[in-house]
Design a protein around this motif. Structure first.
Motif, mmCIF file in Angstrom:
data_model
loop_
_atom_site.group_PDB
_atom_site.id
_atom_site.type_symbol
_atom_site.label_atom_id
_atom_site.label_comp_id
_atom_site.label_asym_id
_atom_site.label_seq_id
_atom_site.Cartn_x
_atom_site.Cartn_y
_atom_site.Cartn_z
ATOM 1 N N PHE A 116 35.233 45.300 42.892
ATOM 2 C CA PHE A 116 35.909 44.380 41.981
ATOM 3 C C PHE A 116 36.730 45.118 40.916
ATOM 4 O O PHE A 116 37.509 44.494 40.197
ATOM 5 C CB PHE A 116 34.892 43.480 41.283
ATOM 6 C CG PHE A 116 34.305 42.417 42.159
ATOM 7 C CD1 PHE A 116 35.004 41.243 42.409
ATOM 8 C CD2 PHE A 116 33.048 42.574 42.721
ATOM 9 C CE1 PHE A 116 34.464 40.252 43.203
ATOM 10 C CE2 PHE A 116 32.495 41.583 43.518
ATOM 11 C CZ PHE A 116 33.211 40.416 43.768
ATOM 12 N N GLY A 117 36.522 46.420 40.791
ATOM 13 C CA GLY A 117 37.213 47.161 39.740
ATOM 14 C C GLY A 117 36.621 46.839 38.378
ATOM 15 O O GLY A 117 35.421 46.577 38.244
ATOM 16 N N THR A 118 37.452 46.843 37.349
ATOM 17 C CA THR A 118 36.972 46.576 35.991
ATOM 18 C C THR A 118 36.927 45.076 35.726
ATOM 19 O O THR A 118 37.834 44.327 36.090
ATOM 20 C CB THR A 118 37.874 47.247 34.948
ATOM 21 O OG1 THR A 118 39.228 46.806 35.124
ATOM 22 C CG2 THR A 118 37.821 48.758 35.089
ATOM 23 N N VAL A 119 35.847 44.664 35.087
ATOM 24 C CA VAL A 119 35.599 43.249 34.804
ATOM 25 C C VAL A 119 35.315 43.090 33.312
ATOM 26 O O VAL A 119 34.417 43.741 32.778
ATOM 27 C CB VAL A 119 34.394 42.734 35.625
ATOM 28 C CG1 VAL A 119 34.016 41.322 35.195
ATOM 29 C CG2 VAL A 119 34.706 42.783 37.109
ATOM 30 N N SER A 120 36.079 42.228 32.662
ATOM 31 C CA SER A 120 35.789 41.879 31.272
ATOM 32 C C SER A 120 34.978 40.590 31.276
ATOM 33 O O SER A 120 35.510 39.526 31.621
ATOM 34 C CB SER A 120 37.073 41.671 30.468
ATOM 35 O OG SER A 120 36.764 41.109 29.209
ATOM 36 N N PRO A 121 33.705 40.652 30.912
ATOM 37 C CA PRO A 121 32.878 39.444 30.966
ATOM 38 C C PRO A 121 33.376 38.297 30.090
ATOM 39 O O PRO A 121 33.031 37.145 30.344
ATOM 40 C CB PRO A 121 31.502 39.949 30.498
ATOM 41 C CG PRO A 121 31.488 41.402 30.860
ATOM 42 C CD PRO A 121 32.897 41.848 30.602
ATOM 43 N N ILE A 122 34.187 38.597 29.078
ATOM 44 C CA ILE A 122 34.648 37.534 28.170
ATOM 45 C C ILE A 122 36.063 37.071 28.497
ATOM 46 O O ILE A 122 36.672 36.323 27.726
ATOM 47 C CB ILE A 122 34.579 37.988 26.700
ATOM 48 C CG1 ILE A 122 35.526 39.162 26.456
ATOM 49 C CG2 ILE A 122 33.152 38.332 26.307
ATOM 50 C CD1 ILE A 122 35.708 39.494 24.990
ATOM 51 N N PRO A 135 32.471 34.624 39.503
ATOM 52 C CA PRO A 135 33.037 33.448 38.839
ATOM 53 C C PRO A 135 32.973 33.561 37.316
ATOM 54 O O PRO A 135 32.020 34.100 36.749
ATOM 55 C CB PRO A 135 32.151 32.308 39.344
ATOM 56 C CG PRO A 135 30.826 32.960 39.610
ATOM 57 C CD PRO A 135 31.137 34.357 40.088
ATOM 58 N N ALA A 136 34.008 33.040 36.666
ATOM 59 C CA ALA A 136 33.993 32.944 35.204
ATOM 60 C C ALA A 136 32.977 31.891 34.787
ATOM 61 O O ALA A 136 32.613 31.009 35.565
ATOM 62 C CB ALA A 136 35.374 32.573 34.690
ATOM 63 N N GLY A 137 32.487 31.995 33.564
ATOM 64 C CA GLY A 137 31.539 31.007 33.067
ATOM 65 C C GLY A 137 30.533 31.628 32.140
ATOM 66 O O GLY A 137 30.627 32.804 31.753
ATOM 67 N N THR A 138 29.527 30.855 31.784
ATOM 68 C CA THR A 138 28.527 31.329 30.821
ATOM 69 C C THR A 138 27.711 32.499 31.370
ATOM 70 O O THR A 138 27.298 33.375 30.604
ATOM 71 C CB THR A 138 27.583 30.178 30.434
ATOM 72 O OG1 THR A 138 27.002 29.613 31.626
ATOM 73 C CG2 THR A 138 28.340 29.083 29.687
ATOM 74 N N ALA A 139 27.468 32.506 32.687
ATOM 75 C CA ALA A 139 26.689 33.608 33.256
ATOM 76 C C ALA A 139 27.442 34.925 33.141
ATOM 77 O O ALA A 139 26.863 35.964 32.799
ATOM 78 C CB ALA A 139 26.342 33.317 34.711
ATOM 79 N N LEU A 140 28.738 34.911 33.425
ATOM 80 C CA LEU A 140 29.526 36.138 33.304
ATOM 81 C C LEU A 140 29.649 36.554 31.843
ATOM 82 O O LEU A 140 29.548 37.738 31.510
ATOM 83 C CB LEU A 140 30.907 35.943 33.917
ATOM 84 C CG LEU A 140 31.852 37.154 33.844
ATOM 85 C CD1 LEU A 140 31.220 38.376 34.498
ATOM 86 C CD2 LEU A 140 33.189 36.833 34.494
ATOM 87 N N ALA A 141 29.847 35.584 30.950
ATOM 88 C CA ALA A 141 29.984 35.898 29.526
ATOM 89 C C ALA A 141 28.732 36.558 28.959
ATOM 90 O O ALA A 141 28.808 37.291 27.967
ATOM 91 C CB ALA A 141 30.309 34.636 28.734
ATOM 92 N N ALA A 142 27.577 36.317 29.563
ATOM 93 C CA ALA A 142 26.316 36.887 29.066
ATOM 94 C C ALA A 142 26.066 38.297 29.594
ATOM 95 O O ALA A 142 25.123 38.965 29.156
ATOM 96 C CB ALA A 142 25.149 35.984 29.457
ATOM 97 N N VAL A 143 26.896 38.779 30.513
ATOM 98 C CA VAL A 143 26.689 40.109 31.099
ATOM 99 C C VAL A 143 26.916 41.176 30.030
ATOM 100 O O VAL A 143 27.963 41.205 29.375
ATOM 101 C CB VAL A 143 27.647 40.333 32.282
ATOM 102 C CG1 VAL A 143 27.608 41.790 32.743
ATOM 103 C CG2 VAL A 143 27.279 39.405 33.433
ATOM 104 N N PRO A 144 25.954 42.092 29.838
ATOM 105 C CA PRO A 144 26.114 43.115 28.797
ATOM 106 C C PRO A 144 26.650 44.435 29.347
ATOM 107 O O PRO A 144 26.569 44.722 30.542
ATOM 108 C CB PRO A 144 24.675 43.312 28.308
ATOM 109 C CG PRO A 144 23.852 43.110 29.547
ATOM 110 C CD PRO A 144 24.571 42.063 30.363
ATOM 111 N N THR A 145 27.199 45.217 28.436
ATOM 112 C CA THR A 145 27.412 46.628 28.723
ATOM 113 C C THR A 145 26.218 47.399 28.159
ATOM 114 O O THR A 145 25.459 46.879 27.348
ATOM 115 C CB THR A 145 28.716 47.141 28.091
ATOM 116 O OG1 THR A 145 28.712 46.821 26.698
ATOM 117 C CG2 THR A 145 29.926 46.510 28.762
#
Length: 335
Positions: free
Chosen positions: A35-41, A152-162
């Motif tokens: 997927f390469g680089t992913v920005s969770p937000i 998929p975008a959404g609350t689950a992706l937004a919660a992914v931490p670095t």
């Protein structure tokens, strides 16, 4: 010649029987999904593709397969590491997870999640026929198929931490979890794709990156004829940073004075100026860039948008000429 004919017939029979022992064999392989680089937000879906290859070595001299060599294959997929379900599958980094899935077509529909028998919620498989053509010479022939994947975008992706305030790789391994059954045949296939079997593997990767966004609302002080006491106002910075991503916010010295310790607004028609202060708490230390006795606001992202209040104060001072006074301050977020 009457003695020679049976001898030749015997030789031909032995040669035909010996070559017929050779068997056609097939394999499946696949490139990794990255997927390469992913920005969770980011608020957007991330998609990726990979290519699978179905190859067969046709070496049998069975008459039917010699005339029209064909192969049928059925390809299934397990859950992969870090997943306990196909609804959804998950990439992992330590105990952290990122939701994704793998599909047999670009509809990304739940019904098209790649799985197979025994993979609950993922019934779809890849099925294909490799048809070489009439009287093709012995050798290796291949066909390809495309695999589709989506985060998929959404609350689950937004919660992914670095992790450790650095870009963080999330992975899943399918070593041996790609399985296939196949049948090679000539004119007619009576066994479907069940005669032989094999397995293959690949990995799925995505790199969660530190990321922040920041927006600001204007600050407007009330009208005043004389500046004999504090004149107050507030505005809001909206900050959104990746979960577990530390950040700092600096405010510069403004477009008029360019001085974090002594900001000024200027009359839009004259050279008159008004001094003012900005802080992160009511009457607190000046909010600046860490120089000249000022401080920056720090925090750690949660993946959600967080409002931060900027407190503005025009202290008592010599009142300038009437008019509209303005300054432009730039907020910079470091992460």
């Amino acid at each position: 010649m009457r003695r020679l004919l049976p001898w030749l017939t015997l030789l031909l029979g032995c040669a035909w029987g010996g070559v017929a022992q050779a068997a056609d064999t097939c394999t499946v392989s696949m490139t990794n999904i990255d997927f390469g680089t992913v920005s969770p937000i980011s608020g957007t879906d991330y998609v990726a593709q990979a290519t699978g290859t179905f190859s067969c070595l046709f070496s049998s001299l069975d008459l039917g397969q010699l005339l029209t060599p064909n192969a049928q294959v059925c390809i299934s997929l397990g859950l992969g590491t870090n997943s306990t379900s196909a609804l959804p599958r998950k990439l992992g980094n330590g105990s952290n997870r990122m939701e994704y899935n793998v599909y047999v077509d670009s509809s990304y529909a739940t019904a098209k999640i790649w799985g197979g028998t025994g993979v609950t919620g993922a019934p779809s498989t890849f099925g294909m026929i490799l048809s070489v053509g009439v009287l093709a010479p012995p050798g290796t022939y291949s066909t390809t198929f495309t695999v589709y994947a989506k985060i998929p975008a959404g609350t689950a992706l937004a919660a992914v931490p670095t992790v450790a305030n650095a870009n963080t790789v999330y992975t899943s391994s399918f070593a041996g979890q790609g399985t296939y059954t196949y049948t090679t045949y000539g004119l007619v296939n009576l066994q479907g794709c069940t005669a032989s079997s094999g397995s293959f593997g690949f990995t799925v990767n995505a790199t969660a990156v530190n990321d922040c966004t920041i927006t600001a609302s204007p600050m407007a002080f009330a009208n005043a004829s004389i500046l004999t006491g504090n004149l107050r106002s507030t505005s809001t910075l909206s900050v959104r940073c990746v979960n577990n991503n530390a950040y700092q916010i600096a405010l510069n010295g403004g477009s008029v004075a360019a001085n974090v310790a002594n900001r000024q607004m200027k009359n839009i028609l004259t050279t008159d100026k008004v001094s003012y202060l900005l802080s992160s708490t009511l009457d607190g230390a000046p909010w600046g860039d860490g120089t000249a006795g000022t401080s920056m606001v720090t925090g750690t992202g949660t993946g959600a948008s967080v409002p931060l209040t900027i407190y503005g104060r025009v202290p008592a001072q010599v009142s300038p000429r009437p008019g509209d006074y303005k300054d432009t301050v730039t907020a910079t977020i470091y992460f």
